[in-house]
Motif scaffolding. Structure first.
Motif, PDB file in Angstrom:
ATOM      1  N   ILE A  22      10.111   3.228  -6.566  1.00  0.00           N
ATOM      2  CA  ILE A  22      11.146   4.002  -6.599  1.00  0.00           C
ATOM      3  C   ILE A  22      10.689   5.447  -6.814  1.00  0.00           C
ATOM      4  CG2 ILE A  22      13.365   4.214  -7.615  1.00  0.00           C
ATOM      5  CD1 ILE A  22      13.446   1.460  -8.445  1.00  0.00           C
ATOM      6  N   GLN A  23      11.126   6.366  -5.948  1.00  0.00           N
ATOM      7  CA  GLN A  23      10.957   7.837  -5.952  1.00  0.00           C
ATOM      8  C   GLN A  23      12.223   8.488  -6.118  1.00  0.00           C
ATOM      9  OE1 GLN A  23       7.354   7.875  -3.192  1.00  0.00           O
ATOM     10  NE2 GLN A  23       7.514   9.902  -4.411  1.00  0.00           N
ATOM     11  N   HIS A  61       6.808   4.741 -15.480  1.00  0.00           N
ATOM     12  CA  HIS A  61       7.153   5.945 -14.602  1.00  0.00           C
ATOM     13  C   HIS A  61       5.973   6.768 -14.693  1.00  0.00           C
ATOM     14  CE1 HIS A  61       8.880   8.274 -18.091  1.00  0.00           C
ATOM     15  NE2 HIS A  61       8.773   9.435 -17.273  1.00  0.00           N
ATOM     16  N   SER A  62       6.073   7.778 -13.820  1.00  0.00           N
ATOM     17  CA  SER A  62       5.161   8.875 -13.589  1.00  0.00           C
ATOM     18  C   SER A  62       5.886  10.043 -13.167  1.00  0.00           C
ATOM     19  CB  SER A  62       4.029   8.490 -12.790  1.00  0.00           C
ATOM     20  OG  SER A  62       3.184   9.633 -12.581  1.00  0.00           O
ATOM     21  N   THR A  63       5.489  11.187 -13.560  1.00  0.00           N
ATOM     22  CA  THR A  63       6.041  12.285 -13.296  1.00  0.00           C
ATOM     23  C   THR A  63       5.189  13.415 -12.352  1.00  0.00           C
ATOM     24  OG1 THR A  63       6.236  13.271 -15.179  1.00  0.00           O
ATOM     25  CG2 THR A  63       7.944  12.438 -14.676  1.00  0.00           C
ATOM     26  N   CYS A  96       8.400   8.856 -10.140  1.00  0.00           N
ATOM     27  CA  CYS A  96       7.932   7.731  -9.600  1.00  0.00           C
ATOM     28  C   CYS A  96       8.267   6.330 -10.523  1.00  0.00           C
ATOM     29  CB  CYS A  96       6.667   7.886  -9.065  1.00  0.00           C
ATOM     30  SG  CYS A  96       5.848   6.215  -8.388  1.00  0.00           S
ATOM     31  N   GLU A  97       8.737   5.376 -10.231  1.00  0.00           N
ATOM     32  CA  GLU A  97       8.613   4.214 -10.759  1.00  0.00           C
ATOM     33  C   GLU A  97       7.804   3.241  -9.906  1.00  0.00           C
ATOM     34  OE1 GLU A  97      12.488   2.891 -12.113  1.00  0.00           O
ATOM     35  OE2 GLU A  97      11.879   0.596 -12.086  1.00  0.00           O
ATOM     36  N   THR A 116      -4.733  -2.831  -2.188  1.00  0.00           N
ATOM     37  CA  THR A 116      -3.470  -2.544  -1.553  1.00  0.00           C
ATOM     38  C   THR A 116      -2.615  -1.587  -2.110  1.00  0.00           C
ATOM     39  OG1 THR A 116      -3.427  -4.742  -0.114  1.00  0.00           O
ATOM     40  CG2 THR A 116      -1.590  -3.414   0.143  1.00  0.00           C
ATOM     41  N   GLN A 117      -2.261  -0.631  -1.339  1.00  0.00           N
ATOM     42  CA  GLN A 117      -1.193   0.463  -2.152  1.00  0.00           C
ATOM     43  C   GLN A 117       0.096   0.140  -1.666  1.00  0.00           C
ATOM     44  OE1 GLN A 117      -2.203   4.584  -2.254  1.00  0.00           O
ATOM     45  NE2 GLN A 117      -4.220   4.108  -2.958  1.00  0.00           N
ATOM     46  N   TYR A 118       1.266   0.173  -2.367  1.00  0.00           N
ATOM     47  CA  TYR A 118       2.505   0.103  -2.107  1.00  0.00           C
ATOM     48  C   TYR A 118       3.298   1.489  -2.257  1.00  0.00           C
ATOM     49  CZ  TYR A 118       1.776  -4.833  -2.151  1.00  0.00           C
ATOM     50  OH  TYR A 118       1.018  -6.084  -1.802  1.00  0.00           O
ATOM     51  N   PHE A 119       3.561   1.902  -0.959  1.00  0.00           N
ATOM     52  CA  PHE A 119       4.176   3.241  -1.201  1.00  0.00           C
ATOM     53  C   PHE A 119       5.974   3.411  -1.324  1.00  0.00           C
ATOM     54  CE2 PHE A 119       0.830   6.225   0.190  1.00  0.00           C
ATOM     55  CZ  PHE A 119       0.019   5.311   0.527  1.00  0.00           C
ATOM     56  N   GLY A 120       6.315   4.328  -2.099  1.00  0.00           N
ATOM     57  CA  GLY A 120       7.789   4.682  -2.122  1.00  0.00           C
ATOM     58  C   GLY A 120       8.095   5.360  -0.780  1.00  0.00           C
TER      59      GLY A 120
END
Lengths: 115, 113
Positions: B5-6, B74-76, B23-24, B101-105
């Motif tokens: 989630i962004q 979360h990250s900011t 970013c969550e 594997t990356q999961y994108f917002g």
């Protein structure tokens, strides 16, 4: 350090035609390899991934890719392209170390599908 | 699973103002990445956290950009004194491990006027 080259910035195909998007990587060992797709105004989504094993990997929506160690390549293929495949495709490589290495992405190939 | 989630999805700032992007990551993922995407430069890596610790910030502009991950959820990404050239889509991704594997917002589209 690993690197990825996608030599074609843009590929145009007709709907129903076959497709190959090229990806070359640079790494002395056998890496993990990925293809991602980005539809307009969305984030990237995984299409398929290669971990050491069968060189041909099946993905979603009829996509497949073939790993070639001798050619240092991981080309993406599809037998019959649909208009909904119009998107940007990214190849990525990472090192299977169990450590802190991050994937390296190519610059992307924009696929345009003509009716 | 809601995915990455962004927030916000869109942000407009005036030149010189501050912008904070959130970013969550997906629950259970230990790695969080930030990227910047523009038409001209394409997808650029900015920074990477694993288990909340900064691992690689080699893509971060040395001035005005900073990123934090105060907890697992979360990250900011903060941009101080925004400039028109900061206009871009900022993508956050998470993964189980750094090389996986990356999961994108969906991204935050930042426009600096």
């Amino acid at each position: 350090a690993q690197s990825v080259t996608q030599p074609d910035a843009r590929v145009t195909v007709s709907e129903g035609a076959s497709l190959q998007l090229r990806c070359k990587y640079s790494y002395f060992g056998t890496p993990y390899l990925f293809w991602y797709v980005q539809y307009p105004r969305q984030g990237l989504q995984l299409l398929l991934k290669y971990y050491p094993g069968d060189p041909v990997v099946q993905g979603v929506n009829g996509f497949e890719a073939e790993f070639s160690k001798s050619n240092s390549s991981f080309h993406l293929r599809k037998a019959s392209v649909h208009w909904s495949d119009w998107a940007v495709y990214f190849c990525a490589v990472s090192i299977p170390s169990g450590g802190n290495y991050k994937p390296t992405f190519g610059k992307g190939t924009s696929l345009v599908v003509h009716p | 699973n809601a995915g990455v989630i962004q927030t916000p999805r869109h942000k407009v700032t005036g030149k010189g103002q501050e912008a904070t992007l959130w970013c969550e990551p997906i629950s259970g993922h230990s790695a969080v990445f930030w990227y910047r995407q523009t038409i001209v430069q394409g997808l650029e890596f900015l920074t990477y956290f694993r288990n909340q610790a900064p691992i690689d910030d080699s893509g971060m502009p040395k001035e005005r950009f900073s990123a934090q991950m105060p907890n697992q959820s979360h990250s900011t990404l903060k941009i101080q004194s925004t400039q028109p050239q900061d206009s871009a889509v900022y993508l956050c991704a998470s993964s189980l491990a750094g090389e996986d594997t990356q999961y994108f917002g969906p991204g935050t589209r930042l426009l600096v006027l």
